[in-house]
Design an enzyme around this catalytic site. Structure first.
Site, short mmCIF file in Angstrom:
data_model
loop_
_atom_site.label_atom_id
_atom_site.label_comp_id
_atom_site.label_asym_id
_atom_site.label_seq_id
_atom_site.Cartn_x
_atom_site.Cartn_y
_atom_site.Cartn_z
N LYS A 135 9.90 67.49 -79.35
CA LYS A 135 10.65 66.79 -78.32
C LYS A 135 11.25 67.84 -77.39
CE LYS A 135 14.39 63.37 -77.89
NZ LYS A 135 15.37 62.55 -78.64
N SER A 193 14.84 57.67 -77.95
CA SER A 193 14.49 58.53 -76.86
C SER A 193 13.30 59.45 -77.11
CB SER A 193 15.70 59.40 -76.50
OG SER A 193 16.05 60.23 -77.58
N SER A 198 16.80 57.52 -82.11
CA SER A 198 15.82 58.14 -81.22
C SER A 198 14.54 58.62 -81.91
CB SER A 198 16.45 59.32 -80.48
OG SER A 198 17.28 58.83 -79.45
#
EC number: 6.3.5.7
Lengths: 482, 476
Positions: free
Chosen positions: A80, A155, A179
């Site tokens: 990420k 996310s 997330s």
């Protein structure tokens, strides 16, 4: 025979070790897959080709020479884009950090490099983790590989999508309120939010420091447990990491569940939960019964307040964490002469609407005259919530809930309604303030081919228990899913 | 200034503690005279993703300081974020302590002409320093070498009623942290800084005034004194006009002590304190606290009292010796294992002749300060005269020649052999018959004979002994 990018980490390691495939072939397969899928999905903000192939060649050479190799030698993975990587951009999905190159590596990056895993790219996300759909990213939305009209969750949506389509065999996500688990659920993969303090946060761009966790997103349970055993542990650079022993999580997956107790949270199967989600969870309950588990109904009555408490504390911390984004030392810098105006404009331009919303509300919640009403009240709720959940673990081994109450929304469906988006996280956000681990895994599929995720929640540092329950579930339904 | 008002002052003193590394990272904390931005890392540079890890040594030094100021220690202490914006504050917040400081409810005693006074210490807490802004030709340059250096903040009660008390307190604090080895507290290097909270009230009032004026970033005690004088005048004039001074923060214009309004109460900074989530609660065991307590040396006031009581050293002399660590260490080392009469006598020489030599002359590398004790001892033993001793000391200090050698070479040892003295006195009596006659009638005239004898002895004799001898002989 599966294509190489379709392999799990475990399968790939076996083939690499038996020299049936090379690391170069494996990395190349993932890079090709990325090239094929990215125009549609847009999971990546940065793709690392040359360096990844070079690293693969080195590993192949070492293997040929019989030199010692790390536990994940030759396995391509993605990160990420909130993890600091020396030499590569780290944007956190925000324009504020466009082009920012950190001069250091996050601990998780170092740990994976030490085991010879190969970084092939950095994935899209909501800015600073602010979102549940990846639609807030300053760099465009990521689409769900299971249905490209739908969001991949967030996310860590880029990570979810990348793992789902084979852009790397695993990804490292970051979970502050769901997330990792939300995109795992929406993309039909496995994602762990570990116990707070289990994995070092050093180098992970902070959203809410007391919630943030670093966890693996993988195709199956075994892989997830394996990656956790590599990235977990005390870090002298993160004072909140625990000295609790790191277990070989992938080595005790199929202990019998006979007589173990599964708590089903009644508040989490009520109104507002999609029928298909309820159906999948009920099916999961049946599976656990068949594995010899006792099903116990549990009540977590404070969930209603948990969402509010979660957001108040989370954005309060976020408002402070984002204060360092001033354009002076790094990141976006507005083209203005006067320094005060420059900083104001830098933030005005660099932060998107969701960042501005959270910074403003968070600042308000911490202000004199309001802190007692909001921040401190929320901390009281947090204590009650913690008590509530820890009490439940006196009665049961794990809690079983849906990961998300709904199926992945269509792209754009919720963007005008931030509150609805915030409420979508009800079952995941309650976990982070408490700090316990939660594992999201596919419970089953809908008739339209979407995946429904379920969440297993355990006591602090009981990731091994979660993996045990999840692995046996995965094994039981493997046939029905394929 | 009218006598109808009295000053009410509280002080916040920042002391940079002497640690190898910074407060929350492993960067070298010694930033003085280093090229800009060379002692920085992701943590003290405030990069995204970097995390603070508290410096154990710094926490120990803060506990030590708190204990030396008679504070209670919070056995559960924590760090908090103080949120405010300034370009040289890289994270947008300073890590400090809010509601659970390391030390609280202490005091220290100060001494002024009025006597001894106890000053309450509200709290002692640990925080980190900011970077440095260098304003130059309309440009501002930032240096983050100082960012994250450990700072101890010592907050007093509003107990000061005069400038002299404030000065005495600041000097006392500086002594204490130096004694403790916590800080050099070198103000030239910014290792000790002050924030003043000041107001005036009618004499006799017991309540705190309804306003207070805060002046930040005062870099030395002398400037602090000037600010107090300036504020006293300014606030007095406002009060005399029947108004109340504004509650506000004022800034220094320059080193003259004049201040200018910076922020009024309405737009006071809201620091939005909250617990630093990146640092867990710190638990301090009683055992650890006791261990630190045991490392606290004799502090200035105790030392002074002991010098006076144990050796009979004069108050001002004692004060001069205990003033700084190097001085008292030198004094104690040259007076170790000698009797208290000698210690007391050496103390006078030490702060007198020796201090002025140190201040004005070049010290020879070979000179050893313990020779001073030997020299003073010889004076007491009447082996040399006081005035010769001064010359010997000066010569030895300049040349490094051992005092014994100087005495021998110059033949300065006193004549103490009674038969030699008697011979000389007899000779003086025979060659000054007239004077002897006069002296028998008028004792004042005897001093002429003493002078003659001393001249004959080249001054190398104890004048009192010679005088007694002559007086005895005159009576015969």
């Amino acid at each position: 025979m599966k294509r190489l990018y379709e392999l799990t980490v475990k399968e790939a390691l076996e083939l690499l070790e038996s020299k049936e495939i090379t690391a170069r072939e494996l990395v190349q397969s993932c890079l090709d897959r990325i090239e094929e899928m990215e125009p549609t999905i847009h999971a990546f903000l940065l793709i690392i080709k040359e360096e990844a192939l070079k690293a693969a060649d080195q590993i192949d050479m070492k293997r040929t020479k019989g030199e010692p190799l790390g536990k994940l030698a030759g396995i391509p993975y993605s990160l990420k884009d909130v993890y600091s990587t020396k030499g590569y951009t780290t944007t956190a999905g925000s324009k504020m950090l466009e082009g920012y190159i950190a001069p250091y590596n996050a601990t998780v990056v170092e740990k994976l490099a030490k085991e010879d895993a190969i970084l092939i790219g950095k994935t899209n996300c909501d800015p600073f983790g602010f979102g549940s759909s990846t639609e807030n990213s300053a760099y465009g939305v990521t689409r769900n590989p299971l249905d490209t009209d739908r969001v991949p969750g967030g996310s860590s949506g880029g990570s979810g999508a990348a793992v789902a389509y084979g852009g790397g065999l695993f990804s490292i996500g970051e979970d502050t309120g769901g997330s990792i688990r939300c995109p795992a659920a929406f993309c039909g993969i496995v994602g762990l939010k570990p116990t707070y303090g289990r994995v070092s946060r050093y180098g992970s761009i902070a959203y809410a420091s007391s919630y943030d966790t670093v966890g693996p997103m993988t195709k199956d349970i075994y892989d997830n447990a394996l990656i956790l055993s590599v990235i977990a542990g005390k870090d002298t650079r993160d004072a909140t990491t625990s000295a609790e022993k790191v277990k070989p999580y992938h080595q005790a997956l199929d202990l019998s569940l006979k007589g173990r107790k599964v708590g089903v949270v009644k508040e989490y199967l009520g109104d507002g939960v999609d029928e298909e989600v309820k159906k999948a969870i009920n099916q999961a309950i049946e599976v656990y019964k068949s594995l010899g588990c006792e099903i116990v109904e549990v009540s977590l009555p404070y969930t209603e307040y948990a969402i509010a408490a979660y957001y108040v504390i989370g954005i309060s911390e976020a408002s402070s964490n984002l204060a360092r984004m001033d354009g002076i030392r790094f990141g976006h810098e507005a083209n203005v002469d006067d320094w005060k105006d420059k900083i104001i404009k830098t933030r005005g331009e660099g932060f998107g609407p969701e960042e501005k919303r959270r910074v403003m509300v968070g600042t308000y919640a911490l202000s004199t005259g309001y802190a007692d009403k909001y921040y401190h009240k929320a901390q009281q709720v947090r204590a009650i919530l913690k008590d509530d959940i820890l009490k439940a673990f006196k009665k049961v081994d794990i809690l079983l809930t849906p990961t998300m109450p709904v199926l992945p929304p269509k792209i754009g469906e919720n963007t005008d309604d931030p509150l609805k988006m915030w409420l979508m996280d009800a079952f995941t956000v309650t976990i982070n303030p408490v700090g316990v681990p939660a594992l999201a895994l596919p419970a089953g599929n809908t008739k339209d081919g979407l995946s429904v995720g379920m969440q297993l929640i355990g006591p602090h540092f009981k990731e091994d228990t979660l993996y045990n329950f999840a692995y046996l579930y995965e094994k039981s339904i493997k046939d029905t899913l394929n | 200034m009218s006598d109808s008002y009295e000053i009410v002052i509280g002080l916040e003193v920042h002391v940079q503690s002497r640690t190898k590394s910074k407060m929350f990272c492993s960067c070298d904390a010694n930033y003085f005279n280093t090229p800009p931005n060379t002692h920085v890392c992701p943590v003290c540079f405030g990069l995204p993703g970097a995390l603070p890890v508290p410096n154990k040594r710094a926490v120990e030094l803060c506990i030590k300081t708190a204990l030396a100021l008679n504070c209670s220690i919070n056995q559960e202490t924590k760090f908090d974020r103080k949120n405010y914006f300034y370009p040289d504050l890289p994270k947008g917040f300073q890590i400090s302590q809010y509601d659970q400081p390391i030390g609280y409810s202490g005091y220290t005693n100060i001494e002024t002409k009025e006597g001894v006074k106890r000053i309450g210490v509200t709290r002692v807490h640990q925080e980190e320093d900011t970077g440095k802004s260098i304003h130059n030709n309309g440009e501002t340059l930032l240096d983050f070498n100082k960012s994250g250096v450990p700072l101890i903040e010592i907050v007093s009660e509003p107990d000061f009623r005069s400038k002299e008390e404030v000065t005495a307190y600041c000097k006392r604090l500086r002594q204490i942290v130096r004694y403790l080895g916590v800080s050099n507290a070198d103000m030239e290097r910014g290792e000790m800084r002050f924030e003043l909270n000041m107001s005036l009230r009618k004499k006799g009032d017991q309540e705190l005034p309804k306003y207070k004026v805060e002046v930040k970033n005062i870099a030395s005690i002398s400037v602090l004194e000037k600010v107090i004088e300036h504020e006293l005048k300014r606030q007095y004039e406002i009060l005399e006009n029947g108004q109340t001074p504004k509650q506000e923060t004022r800034g220094l214009i320059d080193m003259t002590g004049e201040t200018v309004s910076q922020r009024s109460k309405e737009n006071e900074a809201d620091y939005r304190y909250f617990p630093e989530p990146d640092i867990p609660l710190i638990k301090l065991s009683q055992e650890m606290i006791d261990e630190i307590k045991n490392t606290i040396p004799e502090l200035p006031q105790e030392k002074k009292d002991r010098y006076i009581k144990e050796y009979g050293i004069e108050k001002d002399t004692a004060e001069a010796i205990i003033n700084d660590v190097d001085t008292f260490l030198e004094f104690e080392s040259i007076t170790a294992n000698v009797n208290s009469q000698l210690v007391s006598e050496v103390s006078k020489w030490f702060v007198g002749d020796y201090f002025s030599l140190v201040n004005s002359n070049k010290r020879s590398k070979e000179f050893k300060s313990e020779w001073l004790t030997e020299l003073v001892d010889m004076v007491i033993q009447k082996k040399i005269t006081r005035s010769n001793a001064k010359e010997i000391l000066e010569e030895s200090f300049d040349t490094g020649e051992y005092i014994g050698n100087i005495i021998k070479t110059k033949g300065l040892e006193m004549v103490s052999d009674t038969s030699v003295l008697e011979t000389v006195v007899n000779r003086i009596f025979t060659s000054n018959l007239k004077a002897v006659e006069d002296a028998r009638r008028n004792p004042n005239a005897a001093m002429f004979l003493v002078g003659q004898a001393m001249r004959e002895l080249k001054g190398q004799a104890d004048a009192q002994t010679v005088k007694n001898m002559i007086f005895d002989k005159l009576k015969q």
